[in-house]
Motif scaffolding. Structure first.
Motif, PDB file in Angstrom:
ATOM      1  N   VAL A  70       0.823  -1.205   0.018  1.00  0.00           N
ATOM      2  CA  VAL A  70       0.147   0.088  -0.127  1.00  0.00           C
ATOM      3  C   VAL A  70       0.862   1.253  -0.095  1.00  0.00           C
ATOM      4  O   VAL A  70       0.373   2.207  -0.464  1.00  0.00           O
ATOM      5  CB  VAL A  70      -1.121  -0.118   1.192  1.00  0.00           C
ATOM      6  N   PRO A  74       0.243   2.165  -4.080  1.00  0.00           N
ATOM      7  CA  PRO A  74      -1.087   2.174  -3.688  1.00  0.00           C
ATOM      8  C   PRO A  74      -2.218   2.107  -4.989  1.00  0.00           C
ATOM      9  O   PRO A  74      -3.118   1.521  -5.245  1.00  0.00           O
ATOM     10  CB  PRO A  74      -1.413   3.630  -3.241  1.00  0.00           C
ATOM     11  N   GLU A  75      -1.604   2.688  -6.321  1.00  0.00           N
ATOM     12  CA  GLU A  75      -2.347   2.527  -7.448  1.00  0.00           C
ATOM     13  C   GLU A  75      -2.570   0.902  -7.916  1.00  0.00           C
ATOM     14  O   GLU A  75      -3.539   0.409  -8.275  1.00  0.00           O
ATOM     15  CB  GLU A  75      -1.851   2.968  -8.547  1.00  0.00           C
ATOM     16  N   ALA A  78      -5.019  -0.681  -5.409  1.00  0.00           N
ATOM     17  CA  ALA A  78      -6.465  -0.286  -5.613  1.00  0.00           C
ATOM     18  C   ALA A  78      -6.712  -0.947  -7.033  1.00  0.00           C
ATOM     19  O   ALA A  78      -8.112  -1.428  -6.991  1.00  0.00           O
ATOM     20  CB  ALA A  78      -6.425   1.180  -5.959  1.00  0.00           C
ATOM     21  N   ARG A  79      -5.919  -1.166  -8.060  1.00  0.00           N
ATOM     22  CA  ARG A  79      -6.319  -1.888  -9.244  1.00  0.00           C
ATOM     23  C   ARG A  79      -6.746  -3.295  -9.004  1.00  0.00           C
ATOM     24  O   ARG A  79      -7.585  -3.892  -9.542  1.00  0.00           O
ATOM     25  CB  ARG A  79      -5.405  -1.731 -10.238  1.00  0.00           C
ATOM     26  N   SER A 143     -10.066  -4.400   2.864  1.00  0.00           N
ATOM     27  CA  SER A 143     -11.005  -3.317   2.077  1.00  0.00           C
ATOM     28  C   SER A 143     -12.412  -4.076   2.278  1.00  0.00           C
ATOM     29  O   SER A 143     -13.499  -3.295   2.360  1.00  0.00           O
ATOM     30  CB  SER A 143     -10.597  -3.151   0.731  1.00  0.00           C
ATOM     31  N   ASP A 149     -13.007   1.789  -0.378  1.00  0.00           N
ATOM     32  CA  ASP A 149     -12.698   1.872  -1.729  1.00  0.00           C
ATOM     33  C   ASP A 149     -11.401   1.542  -2.224  1.00  0.00           C
ATOM     34  O   ASP A 149     -11.226   1.023  -3.150  1.00  0.00           O
ATOM     35  CB  ASP A 149     -13.229   3.134  -2.473  1.00  0.00           C
ATOM     36  N   ASP A 150     -10.341   2.124  -1.266  1.00  0.00           N
ATOM     37  CA  ASP A 150      -8.936   1.809  -1.837  1.00  0.00           C
ATOM     38  C   ASP A 150      -8.564   1.103  -0.514  1.00  0.00           C
ATOM     39  O   ASP A 150      -8.680   1.663   0.713  1.00  0.00           O
ATOM     40  CB  ASP A 150      -8.388   2.949  -2.177  1.00  0.00           C
TER      41      ASP A 150
END
Length: 199
Positions: A70, A74-75, A78-79, A143, A149-150
C-alpha cells in the motif's frame, strides 16, 4: 468496470519497485524465521502459547507485506481490489492455474536437465508471485471487511489481523490461508501473463 486505459510507464516502474521491495521484505522475514536453533522453542510451549506465537508472527508478516504494498504501490493495490470486486471467480480460476497448475508443470519440467534450467527461475518467480499475491490479499480482505474503496492503512491492519487469526487455527489454518491467498496469486500471475503476451 475495469478501465481500458493502459498504465503509464511511471506507474509500471512504481509497481515493479513495490514488487521488488515486497520480495526483499518477505525474503528477509523468511530468512530470519528459518534460522536454525539448538531446539525449536515452540515444541516446549503449551497450545495457547503456540497459538499466540503463530498469530503474532502471521500478523507481523501480513502487516509488513500489506503495508509495503500500500505504501509503495497504492495504485496497483487499488487496481487489484477493483479486479477482485469485478470478477472474483476469474481471480480464483487464475489462482488455481498459477498456484496449482504452474507448480505441477515446473515439477514435470524439473525431471530433465534442460527443464531444470527453466524450472529453477520459474520457482523463484512463483515465490515472488506468492509473496506479492499475499500482500494483495491483505489489502483486499481488509477493504472488503471495512467497506473501503481503496486499500489503506486501516484496511491493511484489519486484513492482517483477520488473516493472522485464520492462520492460527490449528490444522485448518494453513489450508484456509492458502485458499484465501489464491485470488491474489491469480491476479499477480495474470498480470505477468498479460505483460508477456503483450510484448
Amino acid at each position: 468496470m475495469p478501465s481500458a486505459a493502459k498504465p503509464s510507464a511511471r506507474t509500471a516502474r512504481s509497481a515493479v519497485g513495490a514488487l521488488c521491495t515486497l520480495a526483499f521484505v518477505a525474503a528477509a522475514v523468511g530468512v530470519a524465521a528459518a534460522q536454525p536453533g539448538v531446539n525449536d522453542p515452540r515444541s516446549s510451549l503449551d497450545l495457547g502459547t503456540r497459538l499466540a506465537v503463530s498469530f503474532g508472527a502471521g500478523f507481523v508478516v501480513n502487516l509488513l507485506l500489506g503495508g509495503a504494498l500500500v505504501a509503495l504501490g497504492p495504485e496497483y493495490a487499488a487496481r487489484k481490489l477493483g479486479e477482485f470486486r469485478d470478477d472474483p471467480a476469474e481471480t480464483v480460476v487464475w489462482g488455481l492455474i498459477v498456484g496449482v497448475g504452474v507448480p505441477i508443470a515446473l515439477a514435470i519440467l524439473a525431471i530433465t536437465i534442460i527443464g531444470l534450467v527453466v524450472a529453477i527461475p520459474g520457482v523463484i518467480v512463483l515465490a515472488v508471485v506468492g509473496i506479492v499475491g499475499s500482500a494483495v490479499m491483505v489489502g483486499v480482505v481488509g477493504s472488503l471487511l471495512t467497506g473501503g474503496d481503496d486499500p489503506g492503512g486501516s484496511e491493511v491492519l484489519v486484513g492482517a489481523l483477520v488473516l493472522a487469526l485464520v492462520t492460527a487455527i490449528p490444522v485448518l489454518g494453513g489450508l484456509i490461508n492458502w485458499v484465501v491467498g489464491l485470488p491474489g496469486i491469480g491476479m499477480v500471475g495474470h498480470d505477468i501473463y498479460r505483460s508477456w503476451k503483450g510484448r
